[in-house]
Design a protein around this motif. Structure first.
Motif, PDB file in Angstrom:
ATOM      1  N   TYR A 224       0.830  -1.208   0.000  1.00 34.77           N
ATOM      2  CA  TYR A 224       0.000   0.000   0.000  1.00 34.77           C
ATOM      3  C   TYR A 224       0.864   1.257   0.000  1.00 34.77           C
ATOM      4  O   TYR A 224       0.543   2.234  -0.656  1.00 34.77           O
ATOM      5  CB  TYR A 224      -0.936  -0.006   1.213  1.00 34.77           C
ATOM      6  CG  TYR A 224      -1.877   1.174   1.249  1.00 34.77           C
ATOM      7  CD1 TYR A 224      -2.938   1.271   0.349  1.00 34.77           C
ATOM      8  CD2 TYR A 224      -1.696   2.200   2.170  1.00 34.77           C
ATOM      9  CE1 TYR A 224      -3.793   2.368   0.376  1.00 34.77           C
ATOM     10  CE2 TYR A 224      -2.553   3.293   2.205  1.00 34.77           C
ATOM     11  CZ  TYR A 224      -3.603   3.371   1.297  1.00 34.77           C
ATOM     12  OH  TYR A 224      -4.444   4.445   1.326  1.00 34.77           O
TER      13      TYR A 224
ATOM     14  N   ILE B 124       3.847   1.564  -1.313  1.00 33.03           N
ATOM     15  CA  ILE B 124       4.386   1.720  -2.669  1.00 33.03           C
ATOM     16  C   ILE B 124       3.316   2.270  -3.602  1.00 33.03           C
ATOM     17  O   ILE B 124       3.580   3.100  -4.471  1.00 33.03           O
ATOM     18  CB  ILE B 124       4.935   0.376  -3.184  1.00 33.03           C
ATOM     19  CG1 ILE B 124       6.132  -0.055  -2.329  1.00 33.03           C
ATOM     20  CG2 ILE B 124       5.344   0.477  -4.643  1.00 33.03           C
ATOM     21  CD1 ILE B 124       6.673  -1.416  -2.660  1.00 33.03           C
ATOM     22  N   LYS B 125       2.073   1.816  -3.420  1.00 34.25           N
ATOM     23  CA  LYS B 125       0.957   2.309  -4.227  1.00 34.25           C
ATOM     24  C   LYS B 125       0.787   3.806  -4.065  1.00 34.25           C
ATOM     25  O   LYS B 125       0.423   4.513  -5.013  1.00 34.25           O
ATOM     26  CB  LYS B 125      -0.324   1.581  -3.820  1.00 34.25           C
ATOM     27  CG  LYS B 125      -1.566   2.002  -4.603  1.00 34.25           C
ATOM     28  CD  LYS B 125      -2.788   1.249  -4.119  1.00 34.25           C
ATOM     29  CE  LYS B 125      -4.051   1.701  -4.868  1.00 34.25           C
ATOM     30  NZ  LYS B 125      -5.251   0.974  -4.384  1.00 34.25           N
ATOM     31  N   LEU B 126       1.075   4.310  -2.866  1.00 31.01           N
ATOM     32  CA  LEU B 126       0.962   5.744  -2.601  1.00 31.01           C
ATOM     33  C   LEU B 126       2.178   6.524  -3.103  1.00 31.01           C
ATOM     34  O   LEU B 126       2.219   7.748  -2.995  1.00 31.01           O
ATOM     35  CB  LEU B 126       0.791   5.988  -1.098  1.00 31.01           C
ATOM     36  CG  LEU B 126      -0.504   5.476  -0.462  1.00 31.01           C
ATOM     37  CD1 LEU B 126      -0.499   5.753   1.022  1.00 31.01           C
ATOM     38  CD2 LEU B 126      -1.725   6.109  -1.124  1.00 31.01           C
ATOM     39  N   GLY B 127       3.171   5.816  -3.630  1.00 29.83           N
ATOM     40  CA  GLY B 127       4.371   6.473  -4.115  1.00 29.83           C
ATOM     41  C   GLY B 127       5.461   6.619  -3.080  1.00 29.83           C
ATOM     42  O   GLY B 127       6.429   7.355  -3.297  1.00 29.83           O
ATOM     43  N   GLN B 128       5.334   5.926  -1.953  1.00 30.08           N
ATOM     44  CA  GLN B 128       6.351   5.976  -0.909  1.00 30.08           C
ATOM     45  C   GLN B 128       7.396   4.892  -1.154  1.00 30.08           C
ATOM     46  O   GLN B 128       7.058   3.754  -1.476  1.00 30.08           O
ATOM     47  CB  GLN B 128       5.699   5.778   0.458  1.00 30.08           C
ATOM     48  CG  GLN B 128       4.680   6.852   0.808  1.00 30.08           C
ATOM     49  CD  GLN B 128       3.886   6.527   2.047  1.00 30.08           C
ATOM     50  OE1 GLN B 128       4.086   5.486   2.665  1.00 30.08           O
ATOM     51  NE2 GLN B 128       2.968   7.397   2.421  1.00 30.08           N
TER      52      GLN B 128
END
Length: 240
Positions: free
Chosen positions: A1, A3-7
């Motif tokens: 999740y 990574i999905k947010l760009g973190q």
């Protein structure tokens, strides 16, 4: 999740873990550090650690991999991407002025201190981290000094976002393996479960507690025992 947010925190967690697992495998350590550096500049501190601790082949390997990644990025995104990157870094590298970040200087500023005093606190934080990490490189076991640098990569960052606290799971795992059960409190103190219930100061404090605990646990009374201890620790890692 995340990574999905760009973190990129989870990716850094993996690269730091790979570096720990293969700290005496030059190409693997170098490649893992290069990937981390390409994602977020601060992991480049691992190269300094490798150079000071005599892992020069890992530095050469890592710089070679980093060069290849930079070339591929230029071919894919174009030369102008470097200007865009520099512009972005300049915009997000203001520890005092950037809201919602957890640097000591920003928290001091939010507490009502003037910008000048907040900057003094932030600079003192950076300087103290540098001193402790340098001491760790020369007086701690290789694993402890590596983990100290892992913690420092975030503590010296101009912006300390709360979600990067997941990298503390690596030194916490080491502390737990050495019988320090209290270390479980570190990830709990920075857990998203308690967002809003825990004051923001808990984040830099968690980093500092972890850094000092790692240095204390890995302190070697006589530097002459470091090579033997390095071999023993590496063997234990490879057998696990």
């Amino acid at each position: 999740y995340a990574i999905k947010l760009g973190q990129v925190g989870p990716i850094l967690l993996v690269t730091f873990a790979m570096g720990w697992r293969w700290m005496d495998r030059p190409w693997r350590l170098g490649a893992a550090t290069a990937v981390g550096t390409a994602i977020k500049i601060q992991p480049a501190l691992i190269f300094a650690w490798a150079l000071i601790t005599g892992r020069r082949r890992a530095v050469v390997a890592g710089l070679a991999v980093l060069g290849v990644l930079a070339l591929l990025a230029t071919l894919v995104a174009g030369p102008s991407s470097w200007v865009d990157q520099a512009t972005l870094l300049a915009r997000v590298s203001r520890p005092i002025d950037t809201p919602h970040n957890m640097t000591p200087g920003r928290l001091a500023f939010e507490a009502g201190l003037g910008q000048g005093l907040a900057w003094a606190i932030q600079i003192a934080n950076w300087a103290l981290v540098a001193v402790i990490v340098l001491v760790a490189m020369f007086r701690c076991s290789p694993v402890a000094s590596y983990l100290a640098v892992v913690v420092a990569t975030q503590l010296v960052s101009p912006i300390l976002w709360d979600h990067y606290a997941m990298v503390l799971l690596i030194p916490v795992a080491w502390l737990l393996s050495r019988g320090h059960r209290w270390a479980l409190a570190i990830p709990l103190a920075t857990s998203i479960v308690f967002v809003g219930a825990i004051p923001p100061i808990a984040y830099p404090l968690a980093y500092w507690v972890t850094l000092l605990a790692v240095v204390r646990e890995g302190w070697v009374r006589s530097p002459r025992t470091l090579p033997a201890q390095a071999s023993a620790e590496t063997g234990a890692i490879l057998r696990s």
